[in-house]
Design a protein around this motif. Structure first.
Motif, short mmCIF file in Angstrom:
data_model
loop_
_atom_site.label_atom_id
_atom_site.label_comp_id
_atom_site.label_asym_id
_atom_site.label_seq_id
_atom_site.Cartn_x
_atom_site.Cartn_y
_atom_site.Cartn_z
N ILE A 3 0.84 -1.20 0.00
CA ILE A 3 0.00 0.00 0.00
C ILE A 3 0.88 1.25 0.00
O ILE A 3 0.65 2.18 -0.77
N GLY A 4 1.89 1.27 0.86
CA GLY A 4 2.76 2.44 0.96
C GLY A 4 3.50 2.73 -0.33
O GLY A 4 3.59 3.88 -0.77
N GLN A 5 4.02 1.69 -0.95
CA GLN A 5 4.76 1.88 -2.19
C GLN A 5 3.82 2.32 -3.31
O GLN A 5 4.20 3.14 -4.16
N GLY A 6 2.63 1.79 -3.31
CA GLY A 6 1.65 2.21 -4.32
C GLY A 6 1.25 3.66 -4.13
O GLY A 6 1.05 4.41 -5.09
N TYR A 7 1.13 4.06 -2.88
CA TYR A 7 0.80 5.46 -2.58
C TYR A 7 1.90 6.38 -3.09
O TYR A 7 1.64 7.40 -3.72
N ALA A 8 3.15 5.98 -2.83
CA ALA A 8 4.28 6.77 -3.33
C ALA A 8 4.27 6.83 -4.86
O ALA A 8 4.53 7.88 -5.46
N ALA A 9 3.97 5.70 -5.49
CA ALA A 9 3.91 5.67 -6.96
C ALA A 9 2.80 6.57 -7.47
O ALA A 9 2.98 7.31 -8.45
#
Length: 184
Positions: free
Chosen positions: A126-132
């Motif tokens: 979730i965190g990495q997708g948010y950053a993306a």
């Protein structure tokens, strides 16, 4: 008091199975639990894709840059799902616990615990997708800063992945170097 009796009865029932059968059954449960981690990358990648579509809608001229950032970010967001898949496949096809010596119930618990540990991959996904998603949005607004935005995104995603890596280490220790079996 009834709960204690139930737990004792359940453990006694489990003890009636051959250790190998118990470990194999627990490995199936652990593999299924590990794949729960796929929730995180699914949410994260969906967020990144949504932000990509939004950015292209706002600035169609930046479509190539936006798509590139979205794809790069979404690929990184998938890593925790891949780690969980690796653990699930080890539990199903190359599980060292099946031939390990020790109490069957401890080895079975290790198989389930390995799967449970991989659930930690939800957060990084979730965190990495948010950053993306946020990076994709930023490139849509200011395409000339793509390089700086991607660099910052990758750095943030690398830090976000640490809990997924910790989960992988715990799962591998439970399967390959379980210190609890030495206590028997």
């Amino acid at each position: 008091m009834e709960n204690v009796n139930f737990i004792q009865m359940f453990l006694n029932w489990l003890a009636t199975f051959e250790p190998r059968v118990l470990i194999l059954a627990a490995s199936c449960i652990g593999a299924g639990l590990a794949m729960i981690a796929g929730i995180g990358p699914g949410i994260g990648q969906g967020y990144a894709a949504g932000k990509g579509a939004e950015a292209v809608g706002i600035n169609p001229k930046a479509s190539k840059q936006v798509t590139m950032v979205m794809l790069l970010g979404a690929a990184v967001a998938e890593t925790s799902g891949i780690l969980a898949l690796v653990v699930a496949l080890i539990l199903l096809y190359g599980n060292p616990l099946v031939t390990a010596s020790g109490a069957g119930i401890i080895l079975a618990a290790a198989a389930i615990g390995a799967g449970f540990s991989m659930i930690a991959g939800i957060g990084p996904g979730i965190g990495q997708g948010y950053a993306a998603g946020k990076s994709t949005e930023a490139v849509g607004r200011r395409p000339k800063f793509q390089s700086a935005v991607v660099r910052t995104m990758f750095l943030g995603q690398a830090v976000a992945q640490t809990t997924g890596i910790y989960a992988l280490i715990v799962a591998l220790v439970l399967m390959f170097a379980n210190p609890l079996t030495k206590l028997l």
